[in-house]
Design a protein around this motif. Structure first.
Motif, mmCIF file in Angstrom:
data_model
loop_
_atom_site.group_PDB
_atom_site.id
_atom_site.type_symbol
_atom_site.label_atom_id
_atom_site.label_comp_id
_atom_site.label_asym_id
_atom_site.label_seq_id
_atom_site.Cartn_x
_atom_site.Cartn_y
_atom_site.Cartn_z
ATOM 1 N N VAL A 147 0.641 -1.078 -0.286
ATOM 2 C CA VAL A 147 0.325 -0.052 -0.262
ATOM 3 C C VAL A 147 1.078 1.433 0.040
ATOM 4 N N LYS A 148 2.009 1.345 0.712
ATOM 5 C CA LYS A 148 3.098 2.194 0.220
ATOM 6 C C LYS A 148 3.345 2.606 -0.951
ATOM 7 N N LEU A 149 3.305 1.939 -2.428
ATOM 8 C CA LEU A 149 3.426 2.145 -3.281
ATOM 9 C C LEU A 149 2.666 1.887 -3.741
ATOM 10 N N GLY A 150 1.087 1.882 -3.473
ATOM 11 C CA GLY A 150 0.121 2.498 -4.339
ATOM 12 C C GLY A 150 -0.932 1.419 -4.644
ATOM 13 N N GLY A 151 -0.432 -0.526 -4.137
ATOM 14 C CA GLY A 151 -1.437 -1.303 -4.014
ATOM 15 C C GLY A 151 -2.038 -0.940 -3.898
ATOM 16 N N MET A 152 -3.092 -2.018 -4.052
ATOM 17 C CA MET A 152 -4.233 -2.866 -2.886
ATOM 18 C C MET A 152 -4.501 -4.117 -2.742
ATOM 19 N N ASN A 153 -4.192 -4.356 -0.934
ATOM 20 C CA ASN A 153 -4.282 -5.625 -0.365
ATOM 21 C C ASN A 153 -5.550 -6.356 -0.761
ATOM 22 N N SER A 154 -6.488 -5.737 -0.457
ATOM 23 C CA SER A 154 -8.089 -6.368 -0.086
ATOM 24 C C SER A 154 -9.564 -5.303 -1.047
ATOM 25 N N PHE A 155 -10.134 -6.282 -1.136
ATOM 26 C CA PHE A 155 -11.436 -5.326 -0.640
ATOM 27 C C PHE A 155 -12.524 -6.510 0.173
ATOM 28 N N LEU A 156 -14.208 -5.474 -0.561
ATOM 29 C CA LEU A 156 -14.658 -6.539 -0.340
ATOM 30 C C LEU A 156 -15.627 -6.341 -1.007
ATOM 31 N N ARG A 157 -16.121 -7.939 -1.821
ATOM 32 C CA ARG A 157 -17.351 -7.756 -2.868
ATOM 33 C C ARG A 157 -18.476 -6.744 -3.046
ATOM 34 N N ASN A 158 -18.958 -7.178 -1.748
ATOM 35 C CA ASN A 158 -20.017 -6.012 -2.166
ATOM 36 C C ASN A 158 -20.340 -5.282 -1.111
ATOM 37 N N ILE A 159 -19.547 -3.929 -0.976
ATOM 38 C CA ILE A 159 -19.103 -3.365 -0.138
ATOM 39 C C ILE A 159 -20.639 -2.378 -0.272
ATOM 40 N N PRO A 160 -21.745 -2.324 0.715
ATOM 41 C CA PRO A 160 -22.417 -1.002 0.933
ATOM 42 C C PRO A 160 -22.065 0.359 0.517
ATOM 43 N N PHE A 161 -23.091 0.557 0.403
ATOM 44 C CA PHE A 161 -23.473 2.098 0.259
ATOM 45 C C PHE A 161 -22.502 2.519 -0.656
ATOM 46 N N VAL A 162 -20.835 2.284 -0.258
ATOM 47 C CA VAL A 162 -20.061 2.857 -0.625
ATOM 48 C C VAL A 162 -20.008 2.882 -2.987
ATOM 49 N N GLY A 163 -20.242 1.725 -2.472
ATOM 50 C CA GLY A 163 -20.288 0.762 -4.548
ATOM 51 C C GLY A 163 -21.269 1.857 -5.251
ATOM 52 N N GLU A 164 -22.081 2.462 -4.332
ATOM 53 C CA GLU A 164 -23.668 2.794 -4.891
ATOM 54 C C GLU A 164 -23.373 4.066 -6.316
ATOM 55 N N MET A 165 -22.870 4.812 -5.234
ATOM 56 C CA MET A 165 -22.446 6.022 -6.637
ATOM 57 C C MET A 165 -20.552 6.552 -6.002
ATOM 58 N N PRO A 166 -20.731 7.598 -7.070
ATOM 59 C CA PRO A 166 -19.158 8.198 -6.022
ATOM 60 C C PRO A 166 -19.237 8.538 -4.528
ATOM 61 N N THR A 167 -18.735 8.112 -2.998
ATOM 62 C CA THR A 167 -18.679 8.189 -2.451
ATOM 63 C C THR A 167 -17.364 8.217 -1.745
ATOM 64 N N ILE A 168 -16.955 9.443 -0.802
ATOM 65 C CA ILE A 168 -15.739 9.369 0.114
ATOM 66 C C ILE A 168 -15.536 8.880 1.144
ATOM 67 N N LEU A 169 -15.305 8.308 1.848
ATOM 68 C CA LEU A 169 -14.815 7.599 3.302
ATOM 69 C C LEU A 169 -13.995 8.847 3.890
ATOM 70 N N ILE A 170 -14.161 9.274 5.055
ATOM 71 C CA ILE A 170 -12.364 10.174 5.769
ATOM 72 C C ILE A 170 -13.345 10.071 7.430
ATOM 73 N N GLY A 171 -12.024 9.385 7.580
ATOM 74 C CA GLY A 171 -11.645 9.758 8.903
ATOM 75 C C GLY A 171 -10.756 10.866 9.777
ATOM 76 N N ALA A 172 -10.925 11.285 10.636
ATOM 77 C CA ALA A 172 -10.349 12.142 10.832
ATOM 78 C C ALA A 172 -10.166 12.220 13.070
ATOM 79 N N ASP A 173 -8.641 13.106 13.131
ATOM 80 C CA ASP A 173 -8.027 12.432 14.515
ATOM 81 C C ASP A 173 -7.697 13.000 14.783
ATOM 82 N N VAL A 174 -7.426 13.825 16.027
ATOM 83 C CA VAL A 174 -6.750 14.755 16.435
ATOM 84 C C VAL A 174 -5.134 14.110 17.770
ATOM 85 N N SER A 175 -4.579 14.137 17.783
ATOM 86 C CA SER A 175 -2.822 14.397 18.920
ATOM 87 C C SER A 175 -2.913 15.330 19.467
ATOM 88 N N HIS A 176 -3.050 15.547 20.547
ATOM 89 C CA HIS A 176 -2.472 16.274 21.317
ATOM 90 C C HIS A 176 -1.458 16.068 22.326
#
Length: 815
Positions: free
Chosen positions: A556-585
């Motif tokens: 994944v550091k080189l841009g590859g993809m290790n695995s994915f889900l066969r039938n991923i709900p919601f995300v595969g239906e239309m262009p969808t971005i998942l965003i995770g956010a965190d703040v480290s103190h």
């Protein structure tokens, strides 16, 4: 650009309860409040002067109530140790009353003299209307200020009595163990109990009770403490005195420690350590008061006929510059260690705190004997009864997803291995080099060659294409110029392959944080090349599983993809971005906080790009969120060729009292990011807070729903009984247990324009936990949040001005 006004009236209400998966019952560490008074509570403000520590405040308060019983009528109010007091009814003395309290002689020394007289002022602030709490519990009213105050009052009611007996930290109290559990460095582990009043969807208040643990200083002679801090077997090993570094190390740890002297008859005076002298007792001079000076060693012999055993050790300094030899001081009991534990102490504490589910449940029940709710006069005063039985709640086990490598399979019990599996999309590693931070005597070339042969073969077998099977080898000094060494390794890689270098494999002598941090800083912010660190001990006996796990990170550091889900709900239906956010103190110092975002870059939600910002320490709001989101939206468009029509934003690190503030600021920032790209661009947004720092635990009842560690099965979800009275939240235990009691993640939907029902969001969140790129297990948090956490941790290794090179921002360099 001015922030758009975006009105948020309330958090999302629960759309429904989930139905997917077989139903079962589990126990949880919640205890029902079976009875409460209907009459209103009364809130008073307490001011105690002079200002003293919280533990002493409770002594003063209890003495006050005992001494002035007539003023309080038949009431036994409760106190939070700071400024808040609650009574079950209005007290007879009126709105304001001033008291004087005198304590006994054994009061500890504060600012140089025994405190005896205190002034206490009580001011009636408000009546707390309990009907508003009952309406909230029945989902007929919002969480008003009275409702919030009633819950806060209940926290204080259940903790008041126990807080006067035991050391207390927040909502936890700690009990001195009958058998000590020593930690290294003069510390010991104490077990404690956390308790908190929680409103629930069942229409009832519950008390959440859990185990907790923390470190205390050992009660011992101070000279023994010093020996343990320095890793010595006994004080006799201190006979050479302390080096400058040793003295600074000891001083950092014992500064502020409460001690008593023992060289005179009596109970001993109490002091707080301010520091250590630079000279030993034999050479530490002080003025006798008549113009002459004397050293501490001679003074103690002349005055107390005490011949010092350790005159070569420094003295401790306390108030007004008074100095004592270390050997005449004793560490007072019940002092919590508030500094950060070192690596060894952390491992020891984890081992102490970790309990399997059945043992943890038993120990929680033992804690109820200490809490003793049934015989608590303060609970009786407020008309409260609390059950002694753990709540049994409804749960479900969600179905397991199908994972796709180059072939598909359905994992069992949340884990799988890589045998007979090839990466979904293997990258090609052609230009790389190996940089070894050990000399040939410690790691011979022959050992490296054998390991590299096995490592490259495993990578090829796993699906990472490695045309250059013999990368050039360099060696470097681990305490030398790391930047120069990495640049030379980078040049070797490029010259050998006649191509732009892709990766440097770094072999480390041991776990050296400074070396690792410098490798990442230089590689990612100066050179612009991915680095992969491995420990040298793995090279002596190549292990296929270890090599395959390293391959996952490199791919994944080189841009590859290790695995994915066969039938991923919601995300595969239309262009969808998942965003995770965190703040480290920051920790104890005044360093900044780091905000990190990770956004998915394809319809399979398996590739992510990152964005990092430095911001003010302790600021929970992500200050530059609009620009960070804009970066990810642009990256998504450039990768996929379309703008995301939906945004699912998972936000980590937010406590309940910050929900409204964070939501309002950050939803507006996300909207601003979209409008900055195009005024008409308005994707639908769902904003979900993910929490791991909570005290909810599940304990299986039926064996068929238990994994090998004794925990609930991965996919166990609870969205009723103990969840919010009407808002959209659920607990999801997505991972298989290994050791100890698993902690579920708590998902709380604050904003939703995508029309999620319970099943849809629960299943999507659970499924995502199976495609965390660097391991072959379902993980305990959705990967976008995990990745954001990794990104902020990585950012801490850079200098404050460090910025990741553009060539790395679109790949998962942080893995």
């Amino acid at each position: 650009m001015e922030e758009p006004a975006f009105k948020i009236t309330q958090f999302v209400k629960r759309p429904d309860f989930g139905k997917e998966g077989p139903k079962l019952n589990v126990r949880t560490n919640y205890f029902e409040v079976t009875k409460m008074q209907n009459a209103n509570f009364v809130h008073y403000e307490v001011t105690i002067s002079p200002v003293v520590p919280r533990r002493l405040n409770w002594r003063i308060f209890n003495h006050l109530v005992d001494k002035y019983q007539e003023a309080f009528g038949d009431s036994r109010p409760v106190f939070d140790g700071k400024t808040n007091m609650y009574a079950h009814t209005k007290l007879p003395f009126g709105d304001i009353y001033n008291f004087e309290v005198e304590l006994e002689e054994d009061a500890p020394v504060v600012r140089g003299r025994p405190l005896r007289k205190f002034k206490v002022r009580l001011i009636r602030k408000q009546e707390i209307v309990l009907e508003e709490l009952f309406r909230f519990l029945r989902a007929r009213g919002s969480r008003t200020n009275d409702c919030h105050m009633a819950i806060t009052a209940m926290d204080i009611i259940i903790s008041h009595k126990i807080s006067t007996k035991y050391p207390t930290v927040g909502r936890s109290f700690y009990v001195q163990p009958q058998r000590t559990y020593p930690l290294s460095g003069g510390l010991e582990a104490w077990r404690g109990y956390f308790q908190s009043a929680r409103p629930t969807v069942s229409g009832k208040m519950m008390i959440n009770v859990d185990l907790t643990a923390t470190a205390f200083y050992e009660k011992c002679p101070l000279v023994e403490m010093v020996a343990k801090i320095l890793g010595k077997r006994s004080p006799n090993d201190l006979r050479r005195g302390l080096s400058v570094n040793d003295r600074h190390k000891v001083e950092d740890i014992i500064r502020g420690l409460k001690i008593k002297d023992n060289h005179r008859r009596g109970s001993g005076r109490k002091f707080r350590i301010e520091g250590l002298t630079e000279t030993p007792a034999s050479h530490t001079m002080f003025d006798r008061g008549d113009g002459s000076t004397i050293d501490v060693k001679t003074y103690f012999y002349d005055t107390y006929n005490l011949r010092l055993i350790f005159p070569f050790l420094p003295c401790v300094t306390v108030r007004r510059g008074i100095k004592f030899p270390i050997e005449v001081c004793e560490v007072l009991p019940e002092q919590r260690y508030i500094r950060k534990l070192n690596g060894k102490q952390t491992k020891e504490m984890i081992k102490f705190a970790r309990q399997n589910p059945s043992l943890r449940a038993n120990m929680i029940n033992e804690g109820l004997n200490i809490l003793n709710y049934r015989n608590n006069e303060y609970l009786r005063q407020f008309g409260m009864d609390i059950s002694n039985d753990m709540a049994v709640v409804k749960a479900r086990v969600l179905p397991t997803p199908t994972i796709q490598y180059q072939s598909s399979f359905e994992p069992e019990n949340g884990a799988w291995d890589l045998r007979n599996k090839r990466l979904a999309t293997g990258a090609t590693l052609g230009s790389w080099s190996v940089l070894v931070f050990l000399n040939e005597d410690d790691l011979p070339d022959g050992v490296i060659e054998v390991f590299m042969r096995e490592f490259v073969n495993t990578c090829q077998y796993t699906g990472l294409n490695v045309p250059n099977k013999h990368p050039p080898l360099s060696r470097a000094n681990p305490i030398g110029n790391i930047e120069e060494s990495l640049k030379l390794a980078w040049l070797k890689a490029g010259n050998t392959a006649k191509a732009n270098p892709q990766l440097i494999l770094c072999v480390l002598p041991e776990i050296v944080k400074e070396l690792y941090a410098e490798i990442k800083r230089v590689g990612e912010t100066i050179i612009g090349v991915a680095t992969q660190c491995i420990q040298h001990e793995h090279m002596f006996k190549p292990n296929k599983q270890y090599c395959a796990n390293v391959c996952l990170k490199m791919n994944v550091k080189l841009g590859g993809m290790n695995s994915f889900l066969r039938n991923i709900p919601f995300v595969g239906e239309m262009p969808t971005i998942l965003i995770g956010a965190d703040v480290s103190h920051p920790g104890e110092n005044e360093s900044p906080s780091y905000a990190g975002l990770c956004g998915s870059m394809d319809a399979r939600a398996s590739r992510y790009a990152a964005s990092i910002r430095v911001q003010g320490g302790r600021d929970e709001i992500i200050n530059d969120l609009a620009n960070m989101v804009k970066e990810l939206l642009k990256a998504f468009y450039q990768t996929c060729g379309s703008k995301p029509q939906r945004i699912l934003f998972y936000r980590d690190g937010v406590s309940e009292n910050q929900f409204e503030h964070v939501l309002k600021k950050e939803i507006n920032a996300i909207r601003a990011a979209c409008q900055a790209l195009d005024d008409r661009y308005r994707p639908t947004i769902t904003f979900v807070v993910v929490q791991k720092r909570h005290h909810t635990r599940f304990f299986p009842i039926e064996k068929k729903y238990t994994d090998r560690s004794g925990n609930c099965l991965p996919g166990t979800v609870i969205d009723s009984d103990i969840t919010h009275p009407f808002e959209f939240d659920f607990f999801l235990q997505s991972h298989a247990g290994i050791i100890g009691t698993s902690r579920p993640a708590h998902y709380h939907v604050l904003f939703d324009e995508n029309g999620f029902n319970a099943d849809k969001l629960q299943i999507l969140s659970y499924y995502l936990c199976y495609i965390y790129a660097r391991c072959t297990r379902a993980v305990s948090l959705v990967p976008p949040v995990y990745y954001a956490h990794l990104v902020t941790a990585r950012a801490r290794l850079y200098s404050r001005q460090g910025v990741v090179k553009p060539e790395l921002q679109r790949v998962m360099y942080f893995m």
